[in-house]
Write an enzyme that holds these catalytic residues in place. Structure first.
Site, short mmCIF file in Angstrom:
data_model
loop_
_atom_site.label_atom_id
_atom_site.label_comp_id
_atom_site.label_asym_id
_atom_site.label_seq_id
_atom_site.Cartn_x
_atom_site.Cartn_y
_atom_site.Cartn_z
N ASP A 111 -6.25 4.75 49.54
CA ASP A 111 -6.70 5.23 50.68
C ASP A 111 -5.97 4.84 51.85
OD1 ASP A 111 -8.47 6.38 52.66
OD2 ASP A 111 -9.87 6.41 50.69
N HIS A 112 -6.25 5.35 53.21
CA HIS A 112 -5.31 5.61 54.19
C HIS A 112 -4.99 3.87 54.66
CE1 HIS A 112 -8.35 4.02 57.05
NE2 HIS A 112 -9.20 4.55 56.27
N ASP A 113 -3.59 3.82 55.30
CA ASP A 113 -3.05 2.80 55.63
C ASP A 113 -2.87 1.54 54.56
OD1 ASP A 113 -2.80 3.47 58.55
OD2 ASP A 113 -4.80 3.70 58.22
#
Length: 210
Positions: free
Chosen positions: A136-138
């Site tokens: 997922d993000h980051d």
């Protein structure tokens, strides 16, 4: 992009994942090279182009990109050797994998069918993202990390070099998984995992320390 040659073959999952991803993307493998003293035959019908000696041929390296299908401890050694001689080591991505335009994927990483890499994630070199897993993000993912089918990370997770995330495992926001750690199948990781540690269960608990 140059024609792709698989380095190593056999009946294991990774060679088949690479061959299927290449074929699904409309550019089937040009062939494969045998690796090791008693190399297994590929599960997928492919043209044998020789063995490791071809990696010493500058003309061969200029003509083809390479995808490393060797698994286990020998994988890192071979990948580093190929980097050292300037081989082309592209990301191998099944066309059904989804990668954000803001994500970065390192050389030689393999994305299987349905894998997802979200915004601003950083995935290192020679990782394997198996079927329908998600990063997922980051997230920050080190080199040589493997994600099992259906495993998922939430946002801002860090997974350090050489770790293995098992089938269906879940890692919550902000957790760090240390180098060479193992997250067991179905584990739910709610706190940091130390280097070389194996964790299992829900919530994940330490099973063994390296």
């Amino acid at each position: 992009m140059k024609p792709l040659v698989m380095v190593g073959a056999g009946q294991a999952a990774l060679p088949r994942i690479i061959a299927e991803a290449a074929a699904a993307g409309g550019a089937p493998l040009a062939g494969y090279l045998d690796v090791g003293p008693q190399p297994p035959a590929p599960a997928t019908p492919l043209t044998r182009l020789g063995d490791e000696e071809r990696l010493q041929d500058p003309a061969f390296l200029a003509a083809f990109d390479l995808a490393v299908a060797v698994q286990g401890p020998a994988r890192r050694m071979l990948c580093e050797r190929l980097l050292g001689i300037g081989a082309g080591l592209p990301v191998v991505r099944h066309p059904s994998a989804v990668v954000s335009a803001t994500a970065v994927i390192g050389a030689g990483t393999v994305l299987s069918a349905g894998a997802i890499v979200q915004s601003d994630a950083r995935v290192g070199r020679f990782c394997v993202l198996n079927t329908a897993c998600s990063v997922d993000h980051d997230n920050v993912v080190g080199d040589y990390v493997s994600f099992g089918p259906g495993s998922h990370t939430a946002g801002r997770v860090t997974v350090l070099e050489g770790s293995f995330i098992g089938l269906g495992a879940l890692i919550i926001n902000g957790v760090t998984v240390g180098p060479r750690a193992t997250v067991g199948a179905g584990a739910v990781v709610v706190r940091d995992v130390a280097e070389g540690t194996t964790v299992v269960g829900n919530p994940a608990r330490v099973l063994a320390r390296g």
